[in-house]
Design an enzyme around this catalytic site. Structure first.
Site, PDB file in Angstrom:
ATOM      1  N   HIS A  60     -28.469  17.021  -4.828  1.00  0.00           N
ATOM      2  CA  HIS A  60     -29.895  16.882  -4.507  1.00  0.00           C
ATOM      3  C   HIS A  60     -30.249  15.412  -4.283  1.00  0.00           C
ATOM      4  O   HIS A  60     -30.648  14.703  -5.202  1.00  0.00           O
ATOM      5  CB  HIS A  60     -30.751  17.469  -5.633  1.00  0.00           C
ATOM      6  CG  HIS A  60     -32.140  17.793  -5.202  1.00  0.00           C
ATOM      7  ND1 HIS A  60     -32.781  18.960  -5.518  1.00  0.00           N
ATOM      8  CD2 HIS A  60     -33.021  17.096  -4.440  1.00  0.00           C
ATOM      9  CE1 HIS A  60     -33.993  18.968  -4.990  1.00  0.00           C
ATOM     10  NE2 HIS A  60     -34.161  17.843  -4.334  1.00  0.00           N
ATOM     11  N   LEU A  63     -31.871  10.990   1.423  1.00  0.00           N
ATOM     12  CA  LEU A  63     -31.334   9.776   2.042  1.00  0.00           C
ATOM     13  C   LEU A  63     -32.393   9.007   2.826  1.00  0.00           C
ATOM     14  O   LEU A  63     -32.228   7.836   3.108  1.00  0.00           O
ATOM     15  CB  LEU A  63     -30.186  10.127   2.998  1.00  0.00           C
ATOM     16  CG  LEU A  63     -28.937  10.764   2.396  1.00  0.00           C
ATOM     17  CD1 LEU A  63     -27.978  11.149   3.505  1.00  0.00           C
ATOM     18  CD2 LEU A  63     -28.257   9.819   1.425  1.00  0.00           C
ATOM     19  N   ARG A  64     -33.453   9.685   3.222  1.00  0.00           N
ATOM     20  CA  ARG A  64     -34.600   9.113   3.971  1.00  0.00           C
ATOM     21  C   ARG A  64     -34.296   8.733   5.417  1.00  0.00           C
ATOM     22  O   ARG A  64     -35.213   8.443   6.174  1.00  0.00           O
ATOM     23  CB  ARG A  64     -35.183   7.887   3.254  1.00  0.00           C
ATOM     24  CG  ARG A  64     -35.644   8.143   1.828  1.00  0.00           C
ATOM     25  CD  ARG A  64     -36.739   9.174   1.762  1.00  0.00           C
ATOM     26  NE  ARG A  64     -37.316   9.266   0.410  1.00  0.00           N
ATOM     27  CZ  ARG A  64     -37.821  10.364  -0.106  1.00  0.00           C
ATOM     28  NH1 ARG A  64     -37.829  11.491   0.591  1.00  0.00           N
ATOM     29  NH2 ARG A  64     -38.335  10.376  -1.304  1.00  0.00           N
ATOM     30  N   ASN A  94     -35.596  16.908   4.302  1.00  0.00           N
ATOM     31  CA  ASN A  94     -36.983  16.459   4.584  1.00  0.00           C
ATOM     32  C   ASN A  94     -37.045  15.035   5.153  1.00  0.00           C
ATOM     33  O   ASN A  94     -37.801  14.197   4.692  1.00  0.00           O
ATOM     34  CB  ASN A  94     -37.850  16.569   3.322  1.00  0.00           C
ATOM     35  CG  ASN A  94     -37.352  15.697   2.190  1.00  0.00           C
ATOM     36  OD1 ASN A  94     -36.179  15.356   2.122  1.00  0.00           O
ATOM     37  ND2 ASN A  94     -38.242  15.328   1.290  1.00  0.00           N
ATOM     38  N   ASP A 305     -31.916  14.284  -7.825  1.00  0.00           N
ATOM     39  CA  ASP A 305     -33.157  14.351  -7.034  1.00  0.00           C
ATOM     40  C   ASP A 305     -33.584  12.927  -6.649  1.00  0.00           C
ATOM     41  O   ASP A 305     -34.761  12.561  -6.734  1.00  0.00           O
ATOM     42  CB  ASP A 305     -34.278  15.095  -7.769  1.00  0.00           C
ATOM     43  CG  ASP A 305     -35.436  15.482  -6.849  1.00  0.00           C
ATOM     44  OD1 ASP A 305     -35.342  15.205  -5.627  1.00  0.00           O
ATOM     45  OD2 ASP A 305     -36.428  16.045  -7.339  1.00  0.00           O
TER      46      ASP A 305
HETATM   47 ZN   LIG Z   1     -37.826  19.528  -4.679  1.00  0.00          ZN
END
Ligand SMILES: [Zn+2]
Length: 424
Positions: A60, A63-64, A94, A305
């Site tokens: 999770h 990496l952006r 995302n 995360d």
């Molecule tokens: Zn999440």
């Protein structure tokens, strides 16, 4: 290229090994694991009194890149991973654009091929633009090489659409990773709902916002007979619901993140935005349940995360600050400090949750030291302590929950595909 690692305490739960052994690496593979190996190698590492384990598999990671290179890049995130002993990451979709079509996945793969210091596996989005409205072409995503599906950051609210997603994922042979959050129930909160949210005058996010969605996601996946993985479990009811589902034989696995077994919402009393993440830090009872869940095996994996944000997005009034914290460089040490040193888990169990279990859940041949497998290895000084400092973090963003904290355990070497990618 050959590396001989001598005299380390080799911990490899996949092969039930916990013994002082030598490891010979040739090219990108583990060649031999045995005691007193008589072999020549270009590099010899003395690992006496050190832990030698498979490199961590962090399932999770944000990496952006592409899109938010001011927060993090593939290069900076994978350098941070290497420093933290992490040799494989699952990149959450995302980004901007989102990983919702083969073209975007090809774009990311190109960056990975050029810049990544460790293995990067890609997670595809479930819905177009992660908007929860239109299902992506899941077979096409599978063909493009994604290892899982998730709309992480959001949950797909529409039950029918989510059921359809599970069915398509099953057909494609893909795991679905659920960010289980009912945004309506979360009521735009920014910390855990409870005594401390009242005290701070901040809007709270209830446990209900998480566990009701966990329950729904499990029900839908069971209906489709599809595998699902619940991301970042933070509260006691979720642990209980997942335990019950596992007992019934439902194909569910889950992860938690270090901050949920190390910190509670007490940490927010100074309005520190580096303690703001989603789901939020919970109560003492929830923290105890997360630890029990890890101990009993209900919680399969630990993932960071890792969610980098710039100073501008964090150093503002609390309710406007972004959710999320970085974690790649601290997760192993937080695990050692909070779980091993407090006797929640032993070394083999910790390594299993950081390495073998996430690899197994993702279906990747990593997280183990079997002869013939990829040489992803971490060498750790377990007794040494260090202080987490902003200046010491190699991640582009410094939004760590553990700044100023003293942690146990330092990574001496990280070896990925037979190459030393980090050395202290
Ligand atoms: Zn999440």
């Amino acid at each position: 290229m050959s590396i001989l690692i001598k005299n380390g305490r080799v911990i490899d739960p996949a092969n039930k090994i916990d013994a002082v052994l030598d490891i010979l690496i040739q090219d990108n593979k583990i060649s031999k694991v045995a005691s007193h190996l008589q072999a020549s190698a270009e590099t010899i590492i003395d690992a006496t009194n050190k832990i030698v384990a498979p490199g961590l598999v962090d399932m999770h990671v944000h990496l952006r890149e592409p899109g938010r290179e001011d927060k993090e890049t593939v290069l900076s995130a994978t350098a941070a991973a290497a420093k933290g002993g992490v040799t494989s990451v699952l990149a959450m979709p995302n980004t901007q654009p989102a990983m919702d079509c083969p073209k975007n996945i090809a774009l990311l793969r190109e960056i990975i091929n050029q810049d990544a210091k460790v293995n990067v596996f890609i997670c595809g989005a479930i819905t177009r633009g992660r908007l929860g409205e239109k299902l992506n072409d899941i077979l096409a995503l599978k063909k493009a090489g994604v290892y899982a599906l998730s709309d992480d950051g959001c949950s797909v609210d529409n039950d029918e659409l989510m059921l359809e997603a599970f069915k398509k994922a099953k057909l494609a042979g893909l795991l679905t990773i659920c960010h289980s959050e009912d945004k309506k129930l979360a009521q735009k909160g920014s910390i855990n709902l409870g005594f401390n949210s009242t005290r701070l005058g901040l809007r709270g996010i209830s446990n209900e916002a998480e566990y009701k969605r966990v329950r729904r996601d499990i029900q839908l996946a069971d209906q489709a007979k599809a595998a699902l993985h619940i991301a970042h479990v933070s509260c006691r009811e979720s642990v209980e619901i997942i335990a019950q589902a596992k007992k019934k034989g439902i194909l569910v696995t889950c992860e938690t993140a270090p901050h949920y077994f190390a910190l509670t919402d007490e940490a927010l009393l100074g309005y520190d935005t580096n303690m703001k993440m989603n789901p939020p830090l919970r109560s003492k009872e929830d923290l105890a349940a997360i630890r029990q869940g890890l101990k009993k095996g209900v919680i399969d994996a630990i993932a960071s995360d890792h969610a980098p944000h710039t100073e501008n997005e964090k150093d503002i009034e609390f309710e406007r600050a972004e959710f999320g914290v970085v974690g790649l460089e601290t997760e192993l040490s937080v695990g050692i400090t909070e779980l091993i040193n407090q006797e929640v888990l032993g070394w083999p169990e910790l390594i299993q949750k950081f390495c073998f279990n996430p690899a197994r859940i993702l279906g990747i041949e990593r997280g183990k030291l079997t002869a013939g497998s990829f040489a992803d290895v971490v060498i750790i000084s377990e007794q040494e302590s260090w202080i987490v400092e902003r200046a010491g973090l190699v991640s582009k963003s410094k939004n760590s929950s553990f700044l100023g904290r003293s942690l146990k355990g330092l990574v001496d070497y990280t070896i990925c595909n037979g190459e030393i990618v980090y050395q202290r």
